[in-house]
Design a protein around this motif. Structure first.
Motif, PDB file in Angstrom:
ATOM      1  N   PHE A  68       0.832  -1.206   0.000  1.00 48.05           N
ATOM      2  CA  PHE A  68       0.000   0.000   0.000  1.00 48.05           C
ATOM      3  C   PHE A  68       0.869   1.260   0.000  1.00 48.05           C
ATOM      4  N   LEU A  69       1.930   1.251   0.791  1.00 43.59           N
ATOM      5  CA  LEU A  69       2.811   2.418   0.846  1.00 43.59           C
ATOM      6  C   LEU A  69       3.564   2.628  -0.462  1.00 43.59           C
ATOM      7  N   LEU A  70       3.853   1.540  -1.168  1.00 43.31           N
ATOM      8  CA  LEU A  70       4.612   1.628  -2.425  1.00 43.31           C
ATOM      9  C   LEU A  70       3.707   1.495  -3.648  1.00 43.31           C
ATOM     10  N   ARG A  71       2.390   1.693  -3.474  1.00 45.68           N
ATOM     11  CA  ARG A  71       1.456   1.417  -4.566  1.00 45.68           C
ATOM     12  C   ARG A  71       1.675   2.313  -5.780  1.00 45.68           C
ATOM     13  N   ARG A  72       2.061   3.565  -5.560  1.00 44.52           N
ATOM     14  CA  ARG A  72       2.219   4.481  -6.705  1.00 44.52           C
ATOM     15  C   ARG A  72       3.350   4.058  -7.638  1.00 44.52           C
ATOM     16  N   PRO A  73       4.568   3.812  -7.142  1.00 42.42           N
ATOM     17  CA  PRO A  73       5.594   3.325  -8.081  1.00 42.42           C
ATOM     18  C   PRO A  73       5.303   1.922  -8.614  1.00 42.42           C
ATOM     19  N   LEU A  74       4.673   1.069  -7.800  1.00 47.95           N
ATOM     20  CA  LEU A  74       4.394  -0.290  -8.260  1.00 47.95           C
ATOM     21  C   LEU A  74       3.375  -0.314  -9.395  1.00 47.95           C
ATOM     22  N   GLU A  75       2.373   0.581  -9.341  1.00 51.49           N
ATOM     23  CA  GLU A  75       1.339   0.589 -10.379  1.00 51.49           C
ATOM     24  C   GLU A  75       1.888   0.974 -11.747  1.00 51.49           C
ATOM     25  N   ARG A  76       3.059   1.589 -11.786  1.00 53.69           N
ATOM     26  CA  ARG A  76       3.646   1.980 -13.074  1.00 53.69           C
ATOM     27  C   ARG A  76       4.381   0.817 -13.741  1.00 53.69           C
ATOM     28  N   LEU A  77       4.549  -0.292 -13.040  1.00 54.53           N
ATOM     29  CA  LEU A  77       5.251  -1.436 -13.601  1.00 54.53           C
ATOM     30  C   LEU A  77       4.324  -2.247 -14.499  1.00 54.53           C
TER      31      LEU A  77
END
Length: 341
Positions: A68-77
């Motif tokens: 959840f904390l890293l969702r923004r960079p992860l969603e770009r993968l």
């Protein structure tokens, strides 16, 4: 346009929903029960279950929090890299919890074997569970995408069944006005162009004011065709709420009212459109006169199905449509939740 981070249409977004969280917790408890009931376990199995449950829930919840904390960079993968990143996060959390668990075992004097062997066992179990969870979630996400696509195709099919009738009627009206009233014929064609431009641009949610404007343009075209036979009544507040509604959700109700009500009355009839806003949503009502024969109401199915599918597809599934004959008139009531722009 790809889904944006925090969008409900992204793969990670489903993990924060209550059913998914409950599934993770119950799945962890089931795994703890399996480990506690294993034939190789000795001693108090209830204690083993409690310790295994504590460790598994720490791993699962810590992984969800990190995602959840890293969702923004992860969603770009890309989807494949996103899956491996989630699995790697799960393995890292398993190692951290395993290291903490080994420290507790050393303090209590219950440590058996070497630290390296204990960590390898933890990593192996986490890898197996992570791969199974990854495959399960992948199948779930694919089935969800197929369901969304099937719903979109159904909406397009319903839309295609309504548009030709409106197009043919409008073109016939324009052709009849070309010689007698060319200015009005030009206005009909311009209104038709505006309607189809809005319908073909592919935007699912549009401002309420824009949808009402499209409906008004449609009824103005029909007013030229029916003349005094069509009596229009608008009960719309001067200031409309700043909300978004499904495109072509109100217009099909007005078209149905014309096609299966006013059009079948030799002397014509009255059509009313009203909008009322409250604290918890918007009520849009379309009412029309009906012929004496109640069988005429059966034709409303196509337009109602088209509008109902669009409303039910809104986020949250909070919209609904109620329709029926009241006092000899056909009344369709659409309940729309606020979708702020």
């Amino acid at each position: 346009m790809p889904p944006q981070p925090d969008s409900p249409n992204t793969p990670l977004a489903a993990l924060w929903r209550p059913p998914a969280l409950m599934g993770v917790v119950l799945g962890g408890e089931a795994l703890a029960a399996i480990l506690a009931l294993a034939p190789t376990q000795s001693g108090d199995r209830l204690v083993h279950f409690g310790l295994a449950s504590l460790g598994i829930q720490w791993v699962a919840l810590a992984t969800l929090c990190a995602l959840f904390l890293l969702r923004r960079p992860l969603e770009r993968l890309p989807s494949s890299r996103l899956a491996w990143a989630c699995l790697a996060m799960f393995l890292v959390m398993s190692l951290l919890v395993g290291a903490a668990a080994w420290g507790v075992l050393l303090l209590t004097g219950n440590a058996e074997g070497s630290r390296q062997l204990f960590m390898l066992r933890m990593l192996a179990m986490a890898l197996v569970v992570g791969l199974i969870g990854l495959l399960t979630y992948q199948n779930y996400w694919r089935s969800r995408q197929l369901a969304v696509r099937a719903k979109q195709l159904e909406l397009e099919a319903l839309r295609a069944r309504i548009r030709p009738h409106f197009l043919f009627n409008t073109l016939n009206t324009g052709a009849a006005l070309v010689h007698a009233r060319p200015d009005e014929a030009e206005r009909v064609l311009l209104d038709l162009a505006d309607l189809f431009r809005s319908a073909l641009r592919g935007q699912e949610l549009i401002p309420l004011a824009e949808e009402l404007a499209l409906t008004r343009r449609y009824l103005e075209i029909e007013a030229l065709r029916f003349g005094s036979r069509l009596q229009l009544s608008w009960n719309v507040p001067d200031t409309l709420p700043d909300a978004r509604v499904p495109s072509l959700s109100i217009q099909p109700l007005a078209e149905n009212a014309i096609r299966h009500g006013i059009e079948r009355l030799p002397e014509g009839g009255r059509l009313e459109v009203s909008v009322q806003a409250s604290a918890d949503g918007i009520d849009v009502t379309v009412a029309n006169d009906l012929p004496a024969s109640t069988s005429a109401s059966r034709g409303h199915a196509v337009g109602l199905a088209s509008a109902r599918e669009r409303v039910l597809a809104m986020p949250g599934n909070l919209g609904r449509i109620d329709a029926g004959i009241e006092g000899g008139r056909f009344v369709a009531r659409m309940r729309l939740p606020f979708q702020a722009g």
